[in-house]
Design a protein around this motif. Structure first.
Motif, PDB file in Angstrom:
ATOM      1  N   ALA A  48      15.430 -12.997 -24.299  1.00 24.81           N
ATOM      2  CA  ALA A  48      16.078 -14.312 -24.388  1.00 24.81           C
ATOM      3  C   ALA A  48      15.580 -15.154 -23.229  1.00 24.81           C
ATOM      4  O   ALA A  48      15.731 -14.765 -22.059  1.00 24.81           O
ATOM      5  N   TYR A  49      14.973 -16.287 -23.544  1.00 23.59           N
ATOM      6  CA  TYR A  49      14.447 -17.184 -22.518  1.00 23.59           C
ATOM      7  C   TYR A  49      15.468 -18.265 -22.201  1.00 23.59           C
ATOM      8  O   TYR A  49      15.782 -19.098 -23.055  1.00 23.59           O
ATOM      9  N   GLN A  50      15.992 -18.241 -20.985  1.00 24.55           N
ATOM     10  CA  GLN A  50      16.863 -19.316 -20.514  1.00 24.55           C
ATOM     11  C   GLN A  50      15.960 -20.378 -19.888  1.00 24.55           C
ATOM     12  O   GLN A  50      15.504 -20.242 -18.754  1.00 24.55           O
ATOM     13  N   ALA A  51      15.690 -21.414 -20.665  1.00 30.54           N
ATOM     14  CA  ALA A  51      14.748 -22.449 -20.258  1.00 30.54           C
ATOM     15  C   ALA A  51      15.440 -23.531 -19.436  1.00 30.54           C
ATOM     16  O   ALA A  51      16.655 -23.713 -19.530  1.00 30.54           O
ATOM     17  N   PRO A  52      14.680 -24.287 -18.650  1.00 33.65           N
ATOM     18  CA  PRO A  52      15.289 -25.415 -17.938  1.00 33.65           C
ATOM     19  C   PRO A  52      15.821 -26.449 -18.920  1.00 33.65           C
ATOM     20  O   PRO A  52      15.240 -26.673 -19.979  1.00 33.65           O
ATOM     21  N   LEU A  53      16.924 -27.082 -18.560  1.00 37.90           N
ATOM     22  CA  LEU A  53      17.427 -28.218 -19.318  1.00 37.90           C
ATOM     23  C   LEU A  53      16.499 -29.391 -19.024  1.00 37.90           C
ATOM     24  O   LEU A  53      16.483 -29.923 -17.909  1.00 37.90           O
ATOM     25  N   LEU A  54      15.701 -29.772 -20.025  1.00 39.56           N
ATOM     26  CA  LEU A  54      14.671 -30.790 -19.837  1.00 39.56           C
ATOM     27  C   LEU A  54      15.183 -32.163 -20.257  1.00 39.56           C
ATOM     28  O   LEU A  54      16.090 -32.274 -21.083  1.00 39.56           O
ATOM     29  N   PRO A  55      14.585 -33.234 -19.744  1.00 31.52           N
ATOM     30  CA  PRO A  55      14.958 -34.583 -20.194  1.00 31.52           C
ATOM     31  C   PRO A  55      14.678 -34.760 -21.677  1.00 31.52           C
ATOM     32  O   PRO A  55      13.760 -34.140 -22.230  1.00 31.52           O
ATOM     33  N   SER A  56      15.456 -35.594 -22.334  1.00 35.08           N
ATOM     34  CA  SER A  56      15.256 -35.863 -23.754  1.00 35.08           C
ATOM     35  C   SER A  56      13.833 -36.340 -24.006  1.00 35.08           C
ATOM     36  O   SER A  56      13.308 -37.193 -23.288  1.00 35.08           O
ATOM     37  N   GLY A  57      13.191 -35.747 -25.018  1.00 39.45           N
ATOM     38  CA  GLY A  57      11.846 -36.123 -25.382  1.00 39.45           C
ATOM     39  C   GLY A  57      10.754 -35.412 -24.614  1.00 39.45           C
ATOM     40  O   GLY A  57       9.564 -35.622 -24.879  1.00 39.45           O
ATOM     41  N   SER A  58      11.102 -34.564 -23.663  1.00 38.41           N
ATOM     42  CA  SER A  58      10.101 -33.866 -22.861  1.00 38.41           C
ATOM     43  C   SER A  58       9.219 -32.967 -23.734  1.00 38.41           C
ATOM     44  O   SER A  58       9.704 -32.310 -24.654  1.00 38.41           O
ATOM     45  N   VAL A  59       7.936 -32.939 -23.407  1.00 35.47           N
ATOM     46  CA  VAL A  59       6.991 -32.065 -24.118  1.00 35.47           C
ATOM     47  C   VAL A  59       6.600 -30.860 -23.268  1.00 35.47           C
ATOM     48  O   VAL A  59       5.673 -30.138 -23.607  1.00 35.47           O
ATOM     49  N   ALA A  60       7.311 -30.652 -22.156  1.00 39.43           N
ATOM     50  CA  ALA A  60       6.953 -29.572 -21.237  1.00 39.43           C
ATOM     51  C   ALA A  60       7.275 -28.192 -21.773  1.00 39.43           C
ATOM     52  O   ALA A  60       6.739 -27.190 -21.284  1.00 39.43           O
ATOM     53  N   ALA A  61       8.138 -28.111 -22.775  1.00 37.97           N
ATOM     54  CA  ALA A  61       8.637 -26.808 -23.214  1.00 37.97           C
ATOM     55  C   ALA A  61       7.542 -25.893 -23.743  1.00 37.97           C
ATOM     56  O   ALA A  61       7.576 -24.682 -23.502  1.00 37.97           O
TER      57      ALA A  61
END
Length: 245
Positions: free
Chosen positions: A5-18
């Motif tokens: 299970a990957y707990q990813a950073p909460l990214l800004p809306s629209g971010s393509v970093a994921a």
């Protein structure tokens, strides 16, 4: 089977970093023998309910756009479950999760219970099961897990595990829901004798906070792994491929 299970950073809306972040996790999983990696709800672009122009973060499945977006995650050894906003041919938006297996989208789940009262998302109406490497599993997205019926139906269809992509990015006064998620995971596990793999976001972005409720729970309701609060994390555990009892 080894799952993560990957707990990813909460990214800004629209971010393509994921995609880049997930690609790093896929590479790690390949090296460590992990067969299925679960990522959070709406990890691609964020939740449409918080987007200024929801359709701009949505991804088309039928026309092949999703396969193209996910192509950097292609792996012969690791299947990835990825949350995103789907746009249908008729323009409807769905909170969805894709099963990306050996370079192609081989399955799709649409959230049954959009959590916001006036959500831009349409409700899904299907509960498919999937089989990868001998493990039959289902997917329920975030709020869906609070309802006993989806998990019960998936277990009756042979699911030995439930993956729960989650996005608990909330206003600060409502954000500490980790204990609630733990109780839900234990309940669904014990009711249905299934393993539970929950992948949440964590951190702060756009005025929202997520403490991170990611966890792996065995079919007896025992917590095997739990994520650190407010930070990116990766949880790994071995789970049984067959349902017990």
């Amino acid at each position: 089977m080894k799952v993560a299970a990957y707990q990813a950073p909460l990214l800004p809306s629209g971010s393509v970093a994921a995609i880049g972040l997930i690609r790093e996790r896929v590479a790690w999983c390949e090296a460590e023998g992990v067969e299925i990696l679960c990522c959070p709800e709406a990890i691609l672009g964020g939740l449409a309910d918080y987007a200024p122009r929801p359709a701009e973060i949505a991804i088309d499945v039928e026309g092949g756009q999703l396969n193209a977006v996910l192509s950097p995650l292609a792996s012969d050894r690791v299947t990835t479950i990825v949350g995103f906003t789907e746009i249908s041919a008729s323009g409807q938006l769905y909170n969805a999760a894709a099963v990306f297996h050996r370079g192609a989208v081989t399955g799709l789940y649409r959230k049954l219970h959009p959590a916001i009262r006036k959500s831009v998302y349409e409700a899904g109406d299907q509960l498919p099961v999937f089989t990868i490497g001998g493990l039959t599993f289902g997917i329920v997205i975030c709020n869906d897990s609070t309802y006993p019926e989806p998990a019960r139906i998936l277990a009756s269809r042979g699911a030995a595990a439930l993956f729960i992509p989650t996005n608990n990015g909330l206003p600060l006064e409502k954000a500490d829901v980790v204990a609630d998620a733990r109780r839900v995971d234990a309940a669904r596990a014990m009711e249905n004798r299934v393993s539970i793999i929950r992948a949440d976001v964590a951190g702060r972005a756009g005025g929202l906070v997520s403490y991170g409720s990611s966890a792996i729970t065995d079919a007896g309701g025992t917590l095997l792994q739990s994520a650190r609060r407010l930070t990116e994390d990766l949880l790994v555990a071995d789970i049984g491929a067959a349902r017990r009892g």
